[in-house]
Design a protein around this motif. Sequence first.
Motif, PDB file in Angstrom:
ATOM      1  N   PRO A  15       0.824  -1.217   0.000  1.00 43.08           N
ATOM      2  CA  PRO A  15       0.000   0.000   0.000  1.00 43.08           C
ATOM      3  C   PRO A  15       0.854   1.260   0.000  1.00 43.08           C
ATOM      4  CG  PRO A  15      -0.822  -1.590   1.601  1.00 43.08           C
ATOM      5  CD  PRO A  15       0.497  -2.107   1.120  1.00 43.08           C
ATOM      6  N   THR A  67      -3.997  -1.884  -4.202  1.00 47.71           N
ATOM      7  CA  THR A  67      -3.472  -1.467  -2.895  1.00 47.71           C
ATOM      8  C   THR A  67      -3.006  -0.024  -2.873  1.00 47.71           C
ATOM      9  OG1 THR A  67      -1.285  -2.324  -3.519  1.00 47.71           O
ATOM     10  CG2 THR A  67      -2.746  -3.808  -2.306  1.00 47.71           C
ATOM     11  N   HIS A  76      -6.871   1.618   5.012  1.00 44.99           N
ATOM     12  CA  HIS A  76      -6.683   0.876   3.762  1.00 44.99           C
ATOM     13  C   HIS A  76      -5.733  -0.302   3.982  1.00 44.99           C
ATOM     14  CE1 HIS A  76      -6.546   0.208  -0.532  1.00 44.99           C
ATOM     15  NE2 HIS A  76      -5.228   0.354  -0.548  1.00 44.99           N
TER      16      HIS A  76
END
Length: 506
Positions: free
Chosen positions: A37, A176, A296
């Motif tokens: 990410p 991601t 996230h």
Amino acid sequence: MAVANDGAPLGSTVIQLVNKLQDIFSRVGSQSTIDLPQVAVVGSQSSGKSSVLEALVGRDFLPRGNDICTRRPLVLQLVHTPSSQTESAEFLHLPGRTFYDFSQIRSEIQAETDREAGGNKGVSDKQIRLKIFSPNVLDITLVDLPGLTKVPVGDQPSDIEARIRTMIMSYIKVPTCLILAVTPANSDLANSDALQMAGTADPDGHRTIGVITKLDIMDRGTDARNLLLGKVIPLRLGYVGVVNRSQEDILMNRSIQDALVAEEKFFRSHPIYSGLADSCGVPQLAKKLNKILAQHIKAVLPGLKARISTSLVTLAKEHQSYGEISESKACVNIVNAGQGAVILNILSKYSDAFTSMVEGKNEAMSTSELSGGARINYIFQSIFVRSLEEVDPCEDLTDDDIRTAIQNATGPKAALFVPDVPFEVLVRRQISRLLDPSIQCARFIYDELMKISHRCMVNELQRFPFLRKRMDEVIGNFLREGLEPSEIMIHHIIEMESHCFFSADV
């Protein structure tokens, strides 16, 4: 500055975990398909991307200019440190060197960009990785991508727009990756390149954060309130408005700290934006980014963990296939006396593999083509024999040639039987025609032995690339040195048969 009110980074634990993974992958040069990410900053040229990044860091460190400045992806890893620690930075391509002067960081980014992309506006997709340690930042990994441009300048190719779009899409299409879509307020949001690309890569809008810059230079009588509220182009994660330093502020050396104070005053005192002051500005953008990135990461962490576990199992099997090394020093200095047994073991395995391929005992036997000893046999039994059969023993010999040779051998008297001499003369000349097919056969065998030497490299050699390269050189030289005397021997055999055919001693 981009720090929470209590001085503690938001979501620092999960973000620091990902940062450590990024360090590991980047430092070992991993080509892993695991996408970690991060936040990609997207926007058109001169949209204010660099100003936003510098404001997040609180320092001037990016190249500036009227033309395209970001010409290579800059992976910027911000690391929150205790307030007692001095701000510093490190480049991945300069291991062991720490920068404390941010003007030197700008110079190094420019120099490294020129080294890869040239000094005349060229663009490259090769990353520059920079890590900044500061008590004034939150833990975030940002990727500053080249701004979208339409007209090529300098050394840029005619399809520069397509190339930059392809480069940007390679980052933001990854599930991601969060997308920070930067758009200036003094342009039509409906024509925003950043939002258009973000919409293509993230059609559901789960990963896109809008940033509206240059709110302070909009035409009089206009405002971006509806844009910030998401009433024009809605985004699930919303918009954040910021006010960057102007070019005049930069030329007058106005500090980012002063600019942040002025930005807050602008939003607090503006009649339109005062109600949105708590959700606008660079500090709020940093907190929102940090919070969304942490959420996230938590969402993608299970899948990330599964992919890493799968990769670890695959790598463990590959590592096991390389064989065991008795001492770790072998990886550093394999040629020392204590590692002679290791080299001998590798050479022995190589010899066994070579023999197995020649004798047809190789486990990885091909079913689609002949190889090894079978190919050598095919060269002798099919290719060589066919080339011999194609040699016409009577080529260039006519009945008149044979009649003349017989008459010359009988002298002044007629002979009842055909003399041996004309037969020897004619056959000797034809035997020389066997030389070219024989030389060609030898070279075919040499080529096949070279292929065998490349195919039978044992797994242990993958751990020692220099040893493998040296073995390739030695084996190649050995086979080439064997080809020359083989060709000389073939010449001698043909010459011997030509001169000794039907000699008196036979």
